[in-house]
Design a protein around this motif. Structure first.
Motif, mmCIF file in Angstrom:
data_model
loop_
_atom_site.group_PDB
_atom_site.id
_atom_site.type_symbol
_atom_site.label_atom_id
_atom_site.label_comp_id
_atom_site.label_asym_id
_atom_site.label_seq_id
_atom_site.Cartn_x
_atom_site.Cartn_y
_atom_site.Cartn_z
ATOM 1 N N LEU A 103 0.828 -1.201 0.000
ATOM 2 C CA LEU A 103 0.000 0.000 0.000
ATOM 3 C C LEU A 103 0.866 1.256 0.000
ATOM 4 O O LEU A 103 0.584 2.232 -0.698
ATOM 5 N N ALA A 144 -0.525 4.950 -0.873
ATOM 6 C CA ALA A 144 -1.631 5.023 0.081
ATOM 7 C C ALA A 144 -1.093 5.230 1.490
ATOM 8 O O ALA A 144 -0.051 4.692 1.856
ATOM 9 N N THR A 167 -5.986 6.674 2.952
ATOM 10 C CA THR A 167 -6.158 7.797 2.040
ATOM 11 C C THR A 167 -5.421 7.434 0.766
ATOM 12 O O THR A 167 -4.276 6.973 0.811
ATOM 13 N N TRP A 168 -6.112 7.601 -0.365
ATOM 14 C CA TRP A 168 -5.549 7.216 -1.652
ATOM 15 C C TRP A 168 -5.169 8.481 -2.408
ATOM 16 O O TRP A 168 -5.911 9.457 -2.397
ATOM 17 N N ALA A 187 -7.439 8.514 -7.816
ATOM 18 C CA ALA A 187 -7.578 7.063 -7.929
ATOM 19 C C ALA A 187 -8.907 6.619 -7.340
ATOM 20 O O ALA A 187 -9.313 7.070 -6.276
ATOM 21 N N ALA A 195 -7.763 0.937 -7.128
ATOM 22 C CA ALA A 195 -7.207 0.416 -5.881
ATOM 23 C C ALA A 195 -7.302 -1.106 -5.854
ATOM 24 O O ALA A 195 -6.354 -1.801 -5.448
#
Length: 219
Positions: A23, A28, A50-51, A55, A60
């Protein structure tokens, strides 16, 4: 973007770290990890992250599914801010005003369960409704215990409140079916709220029974 990822991974030393590393490599930021189950050599965890950028859930899922040994069971947007305690906040509000217990419960359950909306149904009518909930809801055969089911494009959790003659419905439009750990948590919260609300004397006005103006208009 705040996302929740439900991931099944090998339950072995370093497994969680491998997912966290993947991640991080994807940009992320992990805000919270919740372990839902550990059995048969695998674990199921919910990651709140939190991306970066724009995205979306599909991207994801695709990126995380490429990690060896990892199965992505669901990715969906969430409003449950890590570090908060919405279940405690809910019970404090109900304790302060138990007469509005069920209305407060229904308003709070979507955020508590990572869902879109919630309603309380009795005698075929919606008695309480959260934001975004439908004005009408056709309850399937009322279950005697808490269950999950699919209905069209919705994931549903049905929670009976026998003492009040109600069924609380929680609906999730995105993400996976409700995990049994989520159902057990919601059922315990509903049970506590029902016990608090039961202290309200019968025969009180709609407002005292937990029916606000919106709820009363539905009757």
């Amino acid at each position: 973007m705040l996302l929740r990822l439900r991931v099944s991974l090998p339950d072995r030393p370093g497994g969680l770290g491998q997912v966290a590393k993947a991640l991080g490599a994807l940009g992320a930021d992990i805000l919270q990890v919740t372990v839902l189950e550990r059995e048969a050599g695998r674990a199921v965890d919910d990651f709140t992250v939190t991306w970066p950028g724009l995205a979306d859930a599909t991207e994801a899922r695709e990126r995380m599914s490429a990690v060896p040994g990892v199965r992505v069971e669901g990715v969906w947007a969430t409003r449950d801010a890590p570090g908060s305690a919405p279940d405690y906040d809910l019970l404090m509000h109900v304790a302060a005003e138990p007469a509005r217990g069920y209305a407060t419960l229904v308003d709070a359950l979507p955020a508590l369960c990572g869902a879109e909306w919630s309603v309380a149904v009795a005698d075929g009518a919606v008695r309480h409704a959260s934001l975004a909930a439908p004005a009408e809801f056709d309850l399937p055969e009322p279950p005697p215990r808490a269950i999950t089911m699919d209905a069209e494009e919705l994931r549903l959790m049905l929670l009976p409140v026998v003492a009040a003659g109600l069924h609380v419905v929680v609906a999730r439009a995105e993400g996976p079916v409700f995990h049994r750990a989520e159902v057990e948590r919601a059922a315990r919260i509903v049970d506590v709220v029902s016990r608090m609300a039961a202290r309200v004397q019968t025969g009180s006005s709609p407002a005292e029974n937990g029916l606000g103006a919106r709820d009363e208009a539905r009757r």
